[in-house]
Scaffold this active site. Sequence first.
Site, short mmCIF file in Angstrom:
data_model
loop_
_atom_site.label_atom_id
_atom_site.label_comp_id
_atom_site.label_asym_id
_atom_site.label_seq_id
_atom_site.Cartn_x
_atom_site.Cartn_y
_atom_site.Cartn_z
N ARG A 76 54.06 -49.50 -12.61
CA ARG A 76 54.54 -48.19 -12.19
C ARG A 76 55.88 -48.28 -11.47
O ARG A 76 56.62 -47.31 -11.41
CB ARG A 76 53.49 -47.49 -11.32
CG ARG A 76 53.71 -46.00 -11.28
CD ARG A 76 52.70 -45.17 -10.48
NE ARG A 76 51.39 -45.68 -10.30
CZ ARG A 76 50.98 -46.25 -9.15
NH1 ARG A 76 51.81 -46.40 -8.14
NH2 ARG A 76 49.74 -46.67 -9.04
N TYR A 130 67.61 -22.35 -16.10
CA TYR A 130 66.72 -22.66 -17.21
C TYR A 130 65.34 -22.03 -16.93
O TYR A 130 64.82 -22.14 -15.82
CB TYR A 130 66.63 -24.19 -17.26
CG TYR A 130 65.79 -24.80 -18.33
CD1 TYR A 130 66.04 -24.57 -19.68
CD2 TYR A 130 64.76 -25.69 -18.00
CE1 TYR A 130 65.27 -25.19 -20.65
CE2 TYR A 130 64.00 -26.31 -18.96
CZ TYR A 130 64.26 -26.06 -20.30
OH TYR A 130 63.51 -26.68 -21.25
N ASP A 202 71.50 -28.88 -11.79
CA ASP A 202 71.06 -29.26 -13.13
C ASP A 202 72.34 -29.42 -13.96
O ASP A 202 72.99 -28.45 -14.32
CB ASP A 202 70.15 -28.17 -13.71
CG ASP A 202 69.60 -28.55 -15.08
OD1 ASP A 202 70.26 -29.33 -15.80
OD2 ASP A 202 68.51 -28.06 -15.45
N LYS A 227 68.38 -34.50 -23.77
CA LYS A 227 69.47 -33.88 -24.49
C LYS A 227 70.54 -34.92 -24.86
O LYS A 227 70.34 -35.69 -25.77
CB LYS A 227 70.05 -32.71 -23.68
CG LYS A 227 68.96 -31.79 -23.08
CD LYS A 227 68.24 -30.98 -24.14
CE LYS A 227 66.97 -30.28 -23.64
NZ LYS A 227 67.07 -29.42 -22.49
C1 PLP Z 1 65.98 -28.92 -21.67
C2 PLP Z 1 66.43 -28.63 -20.29
C3 PLP Z 1 65.70 -29.06 -19.19
C4 PLP Z 1 64.35 -29.71 -19.30
O1 PLP Z 1 64.35 -30.92 -19.95
P1 PLP Z 1 63.04 -31.44 -20.71
O2 PLP Z 1 63.33 -32.87 -20.94
O3 PLP Z 1 62.93 -30.62 -21.95
O4 PLP Z 1 61.87 -31.24 -19.78
C5 PLP Z 1 66.22 -28.82 -17.94
N1 PLP Z 1 67.39 -28.17 -17.78
C6 PLP Z 1 68.10 -27.73 -18.81
C7 PLP Z 1 69.38 -27.02 -18.56
C8 PLP Z 1 67.65 -27.92 -20.11
O5 PLP Z 1 68.34 -27.43 -21.14
#
Ligand code: PLP
Length: 414
Positions: A76, A130, A202, A227
Amino acid sequence: MGRGQLHPQGDRRSVSKDSGRPKDDATRVVSAGRRKEWTGGIVNPPVWRASTILYDSVAELRARVSDTHHKLFYGRRGTPTQWALADALTELEPGAEGTFLYCSGVAALAAALLSVLSPGDELLLVDSAYDPTRSMANGLLKRMGITTRFYDPMIGAGIADLIGERTRAILMESPGSLTFEVQDVPAIVAAARARGVTTLLDNTWATPLLFPAIAHGIDLTVLACTKYVVGHSDVMLGSVTAAPGHFTKLRDTSLQLGQVASPDDCWLGARGLRTMAVRLKQHEASALTIARWLQQQPEVAAVLHPSLPGCPGHEFFLRDFKGASGLFSFVLQGGDEAARAALIDGLEHFGIGYSWGGFESLALPVDPVRYRSVTERDDAGPMVRLQVGLEHVDDLIDDLSAGLARFREAVSSR
Ligand SMILES: *Cc1c(COP(=O)(O)O)cnc(C)c1O
């Protein structure tokens, strides 16, 4: 854990040996996090999977408990596969102390928020956040006695008026999800600092390559590595990178939550990272070509892209960002749900699906009015969000051109 421990070679890593010139991003993503002591002569760190780690003696087992950082202890706590990616992401954020990895971007957001907020605290959350971030604030956080106030993405220094006795954190997302408003991050950071409020961002759209968040004064910067870091639409992964003074709490909270990102996923994430700079350049170029082309089309009422002068906060984009990525939206001129579906359903190169940042293009019907609390929208028609992939831009434009013709036909046959 100080920066020295995370980066035994100090700042030399981010500066060219000969000229003293800062290394270019393309060079940094290639070299970041690669340590010979973990991989020997192997270029990519192998996948080290582990739960149990075996010790030679009781004495060794006891000794390790107090010193687990970057030493095999228990699965972990990670293995060199995860440490290499975490280290790489830290290196890409000048001034950062450390990075913790998560099984998704949403898990990363949860850990970052829970490392800062306690019952009775208030969170200021941008209204263009988001959607799952809003759900977390209105669900889990609310249940824990943490209240959320939403703010207009264009608030800038005016955020000072919202900061109260109980305000503990501000979570920004710039550009905003779906509608791409660019926030005045330095002004918000300055107001937060003056009142001892922690700032979170973010930064998934820009990544540290286009917006180095820690250098802009952010305390905790979050990436959905799913992403652009992964870049191939096949792995869920998230990260939080912390400024000095914020990492220990982040790590402790994350360990208490039992967070661990799979070594296989981290291996793919590290592999994706190596090409991120060159991919982002192509995403930017193609997306901008398409955005400008869309602006010329009579069926399009507005294009929401930070690089275009009409975008709210465009001036902050020019001031603070090194470039754009490949995700933006456009508003259709009139038309209804069926006309928008006619456009999207017949597309050949744009898939219909969630997420973005992969090599392939996507088109998504989006309805931001559903996810706003304090800002209103008065759009001329339905909205489409495009993730522009690495296909040739001429093929993508032909595809969209045929899509707009289908839209026109659907509107006129009403
Ligand atoms: C996709 C996304 C997330 C979340 O990511 P996941 O890996 O899908 O949980 C958070 N913030 C933004 C701006 C996103 O586009």
